[in-house]
Design an enzyme around this catalytic site. Structure first.
Site: not given
Ligand code: GUN
Length: 294
Positions: A58, A102, A125
Site C-alpha cells: 500500500k 491493518q 477502508d
Molecule cells: N486485512 C485484510 N484486508 C484488509 C483491508 O482491506 N484493510 C485492512 N485495514 N486490513 C485488511
C-alpha cells in the site's frame, strides 16, 4: 471436441495501472490546489508477515501515484487504550487525509472498537459503521477496497451484470457481505439477483451451478472446482494462498480460492491469482484517499 480456451482474463494489474494513471493526475491537481499531495497513513500492529507485506504494498502504491504515505508500526504488546489514542491523534491530524488500521489485530485488541474510533471522513477502508450504513443505503461514503476494486474491474471489462444471478461465497465483513450488497444495488455494476453463500450453506454446488457470476472469498485454496460452475460463467477469485511447489525455486506458488486451470475452461471471464483482485484492492484504497483529500 472443441477444447479451445476462449475465456477472457480479467487482468487486475492492467486495470489498476490504467486507474493509477488518472489517480496520479488527480494527486497532482490536489497538490497544486492545496500545496500538498493526498496523504495516507497505515497503522500496523505487531509482526504478522502477511499484514506487513500488504501494508508495504500500500505504501509503495502511494509513492507510485505521488501521494505522501506514513507507516506507523506499533508493538504487538500495545494496549487498546494506547492504540485508541494513536487513532485519535490521526483523526485530529490536519495534514492527513485518510488512514487504515491493518487487520487482523492481535487478539487482546478489540478490532470493532478500534475501527469505530476512526473518524468516518478518514476511514478510507470503508469499515466504519457509518460508511457501511451509507453503502447499504446507496449514499455517498467510502466503499470497502476489495468489493469496490472488484466493481471497478467488472466495469473496466464491461462485464454485464444487469439481471444476472450472482453467487458470493463467503460472508466476511470486509469482502463477502459488502460485495453482496454492491452487486444487488440499482447501479452498474449491480442489479444482480444475489445469493450470499457461507459455511452453513447446504448443497452449495447446486447453487453455484445456477450462477452467471461467482465471486469467491471463502479463504480456502482451490475450493471452487469445475463441476461447481456452469459454462459461460464469470468467476472472480478473491483468495490468495501460498502452496508448496517443489518445482519452483522459491518452494511455493500462489493460488486463489478457485481451481483456476479446471474452472477457467468453462468461463466466459475469470480473474487470475496473482494479478486479479489483489492489485485492484490497493488501487481502490488510493481512490478513496484521493476522494478524502478533495
Ligand atoms: N486485512 C485484510 N484486508 C484488509 C483491508 O482491506 N484493510 C485492512 N485495514 N486490513 C485488511
Amino acid at each position: 471436441m472443441d477444447t479451445e480456451t476462449t475465456y477472457q482474463l480479467l487482468d487486475g494489474k492492467r486495470c489498476s495501472e490504467a486507474l493509477k494513471q488518472s489517480i496520479a493526475e488527480g494527486a497532482a491537481a490536489v497538490k497544486s490546489k492545496r500545496g500538498r499531495p493526498p496523504h495516507l497513513a497505515a497503522i500496523l500492529v505487531g509482526n504478522d508477515g502477511a499484514s506487513k507485506t500488504y501494508v508495504e504494498a500500500k505504501v509503495k502504491a502511494c509513492e507510485q501515484v505521488g501521494f505522501r504515505s506514513s507507516l506507523i508500526r506499533l508493538p504487538e504488546t500495545i494496549t487498546e487504550e494506547e492504540l485508541l489514542s494513536r487513532v485519535e491523534a490521526l483523526n485530529a491530524d490536519a495534514e492527513l487525509d485518510g488512514f487504515i488500521v491493518q487487520l487482523p489485530l492481535p487478539t487482546h485488541l478489540n478490532a470493532d472498537r478500534v475501527v469505530q474510533a476512526i473518524d468516518p471522513r478518514k476511514d478510507v477502508d470503508g469499515f466504519h459503521p457509518v460508511n457501511v450504513g451509507n453503502m447499504v443505503l446507496g449514499l455517498p461514503g467510502f466503499l470497502p477496497a476489495t468489493p469496490s476494486g472488484i466493481c471497478e474491474l467488472l466495469r473496466f471489462y464491461h462485464i454485464e451484470t444487469d439481471g444476472k444471478r450472482c453467487v458470493v461465497l463467503g460472508r466476511s465483513n470486509i469482502v463477502g457481505t459488502p460485495m453482496s450488497i454492491l452487486m444487488s444495488r440499482n447501479a452498474y455494476p449491480g442489479n444482480c439477483t444475489v445469493t450470499l453463500a457461507h459455511s452453513r450453506t447446504k448443497d452449495l454446488a447446486s447453487i453455484t451451478r445456477e450462477a452467471d457470476i461467482v465471486i469467491v472469498a471463502i479463504g480456502k485454496p482451490q475450493f471452487l472446482k469445475a463441476d461447481m460452475v456452469k459454462e459461460g460463467v464469470v468467476v472472480v477469485d478473491v483468495g490468495i494462498h501460498r502452496v508448496q511447489d517443489t518445482t519452483r525455486k522459491s518452494g511455493f506458488r500462489l493460488v486463489g480460492d478457485v481451481a483456476f486451470n479446471e474452472v477457467a475452461t468453462k468461463c466466459k471471464a475469470i480473474t487470475p491469482v496473482p494479478g486479479g483482485v489483489g492489485p485492484m484492492t490497493i488501487t481502490s484504497l488510493l481512490l478513496n484517499t484521493l476522494k478524502a483529500s478533495r
